[in-house]
Structures are given as C-alpha cells and as structure tokens.
Design a protein around this motif. Structure first.
Motif, PDB file in Angstrom:
ATOM      1  N   ASN A   1      24.198  36.354  33.016  1.00  0.00           N
ATOM      2  CA  ASN A   1      24.274  37.715  33.549  1.00  0.00           C
ATOM      3  C   ASN A   1      24.308  37.726  35.070  1.00  0.00           C
ATOM      4  O   ASN A   1      25.008  38.543  35.674  1.00  0.00           O
ATOM      5  CB  ASN A   1      23.108  38.559  33.039  1.00  0.00           C
ATOM      6  CG  ASN A   1      23.294  38.983  31.610  1.00  0.00           C
ATOM      7  OD1 ASN A   1      24.426  39.130  31.152  1.00  0.00           O
ATOM      8  ND2 ASN A   1      22.211  39.172  30.892  1.00  0.00           N
TER       9      ASN A   1
ATOM     10  N   ASN B   1      25.599  35.392  37.003  1.00  0.00           N
ATOM     11  CA  ASN B   1      26.955  34.993  37.383  1.00  0.00           C
ATOM     12  C   ASN B   1      27.949  36.131  37.182  1.00  0.00           C
ATOM     13  O   ASN B   1      28.831  36.347  38.010  1.00  0.00           O
ATOM     14  CB  ASN B   1      27.412  33.774  36.568  1.00  0.00           C
ATOM     15  CG  ASN B   1      26.818  32.492  37.075  1.00  0.00           C
ATOM     16  OD1 ASN B   1      26.366  32.419  38.210  1.00  0.00           O
ATOM     17  ND2 ASN B   1      26.819  31.477  36.241  1.00  0.00           N
ATOM     18  N   ARG B   2      27.812  36.857  36.071  1.00  0.00           N
ATOM     19  CA  ARG B   2      28.724  37.969  35.792  1.00  0.00           C
ATOM     20  C   ARG B   2      28.595  39.058  36.853  1.00  0.00           C
ATOM     21  O   ARG B   2      29.591  39.556  37.380  1.00  0.00           O
ATOM     22  CB  ARG B   2      28.436  38.557  34.409  1.00  0.00           C
ATOM     23  CG  ARG B   2      29.339  39.725  34.033  1.00  0.00           C
ATOM     24  CD  ARG B   2      28.940  40.354  32.700  1.00  0.00           C
ATOM     25  NE  ARG B   2      27.536  40.670  32.590  1.00  0.00           N
ATOM     26  CZ  ARG B   2      26.949  41.746  33.134  1.00  0.00           C
ATOM     27  NH1 ARG B   2      27.659  42.587  33.838  1.00  0.00           N
ATOM     28  NH2 ARG B   2      25.655  41.956  32.958  1.00  0.00           N
ATOM     29  N   ARG B   3      27.351  39.406  37.205  1.00  0.00           N
ATOM     30  CA  ARG B   3      27.138  40.445  38.216  1.00  0.00           C
ATOM     31  C   ARG B   3      27.674  40.001  39.579  1.00  0.00           C
ATOM     32  O   ARG B   3      28.272  40.800  40.304  1.00  0.00           O
ATOM     33  CB  ARG B   3      25.661  40.797  38.312  1.00  0.00           C
ATOM     34  CG  ARG B   3      25.176  41.675  37.175  1.00  0.00           C
ATOM     35  CD  ARG B   3      23.772  42.219  37.439  1.00  0.00           C
ATOM     36  NE  ARG B   3      22.782  41.183  37.632  1.00  0.00           N
ATOM     37  CZ  ARG B   3      22.061  40.621  36.664  1.00  0.00           C
ATOM     38  NH1 ARG B   3      22.249  41.013  35.420  1.00  0.00           N
ATOM     39  NH2 ARG B   3      21.174  39.698  36.927  1.00  0.00           N
TER      40      ARG B   3
ATOM     41  N   THR C   1      30.135  37.895  40.162  1.00  0.00           N
ATOM     42  CA  THR C   1      31.596  37.908  40.092  1.00  0.00           C
ATOM     43  C   THR C   1      32.129  39.326  40.192  1.00  0.00           C
ATOM     44  O   THR C   1      33.094  39.586  40.917  1.00  0.00           O
ATOM     45  CB  THR C   1      32.071  37.248  38.783  1.00  0.00           C
ATOM     46  OG1 THR C   1      31.586  35.906  38.741  1.00  0.00           O
ATOM     47  CG2 THR C   1      33.581  37.242  38.683  1.00  0.00           C
ATOM     48  N   GLU C   2      31.510  40.244  39.480  1.00  0.00           N
ATOM     49  CA  GLU C   2      31.951  41.642  39.530  1.00  0.00           C
ATOM     50  C   GLU C   2      31.780  42.223  40.931  1.00  0.00           C
ATOM     51  O   GLU C   2      32.643  42.958  41.415  1.00  0.00           O
ATOM     52  CB  GLU C   2      31.185  42.480  38.514  1.00  0.00           C
ATOM     53  CG  GLU C   2      31.579  42.197  37.080  1.00  0.00           C
ATOM     54  CD  GLU C   2      30.689  42.890  36.071  1.00  0.00           C
ATOM     55  OE1 GLU C   2      29.672  43.508  36.469  1.00  0.00           O
ATOM     56  OE2 GLU C   2      31.005  42.810  34.869  1.00  0.00           O
ATOM     57  N   ALA C   3      30.686  41.914  41.591  1.00  0.00           N
ATOM     58  CA  ALA C   3      30.459  42.408  42.951  1.00  0.00           C
ATOM     59  C   ALA C   3      31.502  41.838  43.908  1.00  0.00           C
ATOM     60  O   ALA C   3      32.008  42.555  44.784  1.00  0.00           O
ATOM     61  CB  ALA C   3      29.049  42.042  43.423  1.00  0.00           C
ATOM     62  N   GLU C   4      31.835  40.580  43.736  1.00  0.00           N
ATOM     63  CA  GLU C   4      32.849  39.960  44.592  1.00  0.00           C
ATOM     64  C   GLU C   4      34.215  40.600  44.362  1.00  0.00           C
ATOM     65  O   GLU C   4      34.957  40.858  45.312  1.00  0.00           O
ATOM     66  CB  GLU C   4      32.917  38.459  44.288  1.00  0.00           C
ATOM     67  CG  GLU C   4      33.835  37.693  45.203  1.00  0.00           C
ATOM     68  CD  GLU C   4      33.796  36.205  44.918  1.00  0.00           C
ATOM     69  OE1 GLU C   4      34.864  35.591  44.983  1.00  0.00           O
ATOM     70  OE2 GLU C   4      32.707  35.684  44.637  1.00  0.00           O
ATOM     71  N   GLN C   5      34.544  40.895  43.117  1.00  0.00           N
ATOM     72  CA  GLN C   5      35.815  41.547  42.808  1.00  0.00           C
ATOM     73  C   GLN C   5      35.871  42.952  43.400  1.00  0.00           C
ATOM     74  O   GLN C   5      36.907  43.372  43.929  1.00  0.00           O
ATOM     75  CB  GLN C   5      36.035  41.602  41.299  1.00  0.00           C
ATOM     76  CG  GLN C   5      36.338  40.255  40.693  1.00  0.00           C
ATOM     77  CD  GLN C   5      36.344  40.283  39.172  1.00  0.00           C
ATOM     78  OE1 GLN C   5      35.873  41.243  38.550  1.00  0.00           O
ATOM     79  NE2 GLN C   5      36.862  39.232  38.572  1.00  0.00           N
ATOM     80  N   ARG C   6      34.761  43.695  43.329  1.00  0.00           N
ATOM     81  CA  ARG C   6      34.734  45.046  43.921  1.00  0.00           C
ATOM     82  C   ARG C   6      34.903  44.978  45.429  1.00  0.00           C
ATOM     83  O   ARG C   6      35.617  45.794  46.022  1.00  0.00           O
ATOM     84  CB  ARG C   6      33.424  45.747  43.563  1.00  0.00           C
ATOM     85  CG  ARG C   6      33.375  46.294  42.159  1.00  0.00           C
ATOM     86  CD  ARG C   6      32.188  47.224  41.943  1.00  0.00           C
ATOM     87  NE  ARG C   6      30.903  46.602  42.243  1.00  0.00           N
ATOM     88  CZ  ARG C   6      30.178  45.901  41.370  1.00  0.00           C
ATOM     89  NH1 ARG C   6      30.618  45.736  40.149  1.00  0.00           N
ATOM     90  NH2 ARG C   6      29.028  45.388  41.726  1.00  0.00           N
TER      91      ARG C   6
ATOM     92  N   THR D   1      36.434  42.624  47.151  1.00  0.00           N
ATOM     93  CA  THR D   1      37.819  42.232  47.432  1.00  0.00           C
ATOM     94  C   THR D   1      38.746  43.424  47.292  1.00  0.00           C
ATOM     95  O   THR D   1      39.627  43.643  48.136  1.00  0.00           O
ATOM     96  CB  THR D   1      38.253  41.099  46.487  1.00  0.00           C
ATOM     97  OG1 THR D   1      37.387  39.985  46.680  1.00  0.00           O
ATOM     98  CG2 THR D   1      39.676  40.680  46.742  1.00  0.00           C
ATOM     99  N   GLU D   2      38.571  44.206  46.240  1.00  0.00           N
ATOM    100  CA  GLU D   2      39.426  45.373  46.022  1.00  0.00           C
ATOM    101  C   GLU D   2      39.207  46.421  47.117  1.00  0.00           C
ATOM    102  O   GLU D   2      40.161  47.044  47.584  1.00  0.00           O
ATOM    103  CB  GLU D   2      39.167  45.976  44.641  1.00  0.00           C
ATOM    104  CG  GLU D   2      40.127  47.076  44.265  1.00  0.00           C
ATOM    105  CD  GLU D   2      41.580  46.643  44.272  1.00  0.00           C
ATOM    106  OE1 GLU D   2      42.433  47.503  44.573  1.00  0.00           O
ATOM    107  OE2 GLU D   2      41.879  45.472  43.980  1.00  0.00           O
TER     108      GLU D   2
END
Length: 109
Positions: free
Chosen positions: A48, A50-52, A54-59, A61-62
C-alpha cells in the motif's frame, strides 16, 4: 521510497525464513499464527505504501504537464525533444513546440 520498501519486505522475508527451522511441522502454535498474520500485515503495508507513492508521483507529473508554459519554454522543449531523439509530444498543442521541434529536426539534418 521504493528502495526502503524493498528493504523492509526483504527484512520481513528474512525474519520469517530464520524462524522456519524452529517451527514444528506437524504442530502449529498460536505464536506461528500470529507470525503469519504479522508478516501478511507488514507485506500489505509495504504494498500500500508503494501504491500511494506511485499514485502521488503520477499526480505530481500530471500537474506539472498541465502547468502553463511560456512560448520560449515550449520552443526550447520542442527543440530539445528533437535534438535528443525523443518522440513528438505536443500535449499543450502549441505552435511554439512545433516550431522548436522542426528546428531541432532541421539542425539534425
């Protein structure tokens, strides 16, 4: 962040592996059960986390991609993409990026 998570996961795995020879095969105890529950909870926490991350990094970046950029920045980004052999990526649909990319292609030829 990911390296820390991998280290934690490997530590949990090593702890379980170290305890396996002491466990009685035919007789399970409440302590072994709790060890299994703890290992599962620890693994779940690592996954969990790692998932959080990764999601924060994607947000992030966007959000960076959606940020307005000056015409000079767009031209330079297009120029650098072409000079570095990167694919055409005019996500803001600006003519400045087009001009920079075309200039980069021209310089390469």
């Amino acid at each position: 962040m990911i390296k820390r998570s991998i280290a934690i996961g490997l530590s949990v795995f090593a702890a379980i592996a170290a305890l396996l020879p002491t466990a009685k095969v035919a007789q399970a105890s409440f302590g072994n059960f709790l060890l299994g529950v703890g290992a599962a909870a620890g693994t779940s926490a690592v996954i969990n986390s790692n998932r959080r991350a990764t999601e924060a990094e994607q947000r992030a970046t966007e959000a960076e991609r959606q940020r307005p950029a000056s015409p000079e920045d767009e031209f330079f980004r297009g120029l650098q993409d072409a000079l570095n052999g990167l694919p055409y990526d005019n996500f803001r649909a600006t003519t400045d990026y087009d001009k920079g990319f075309q200039e980069g292609v021209r310089r390469l030829q």
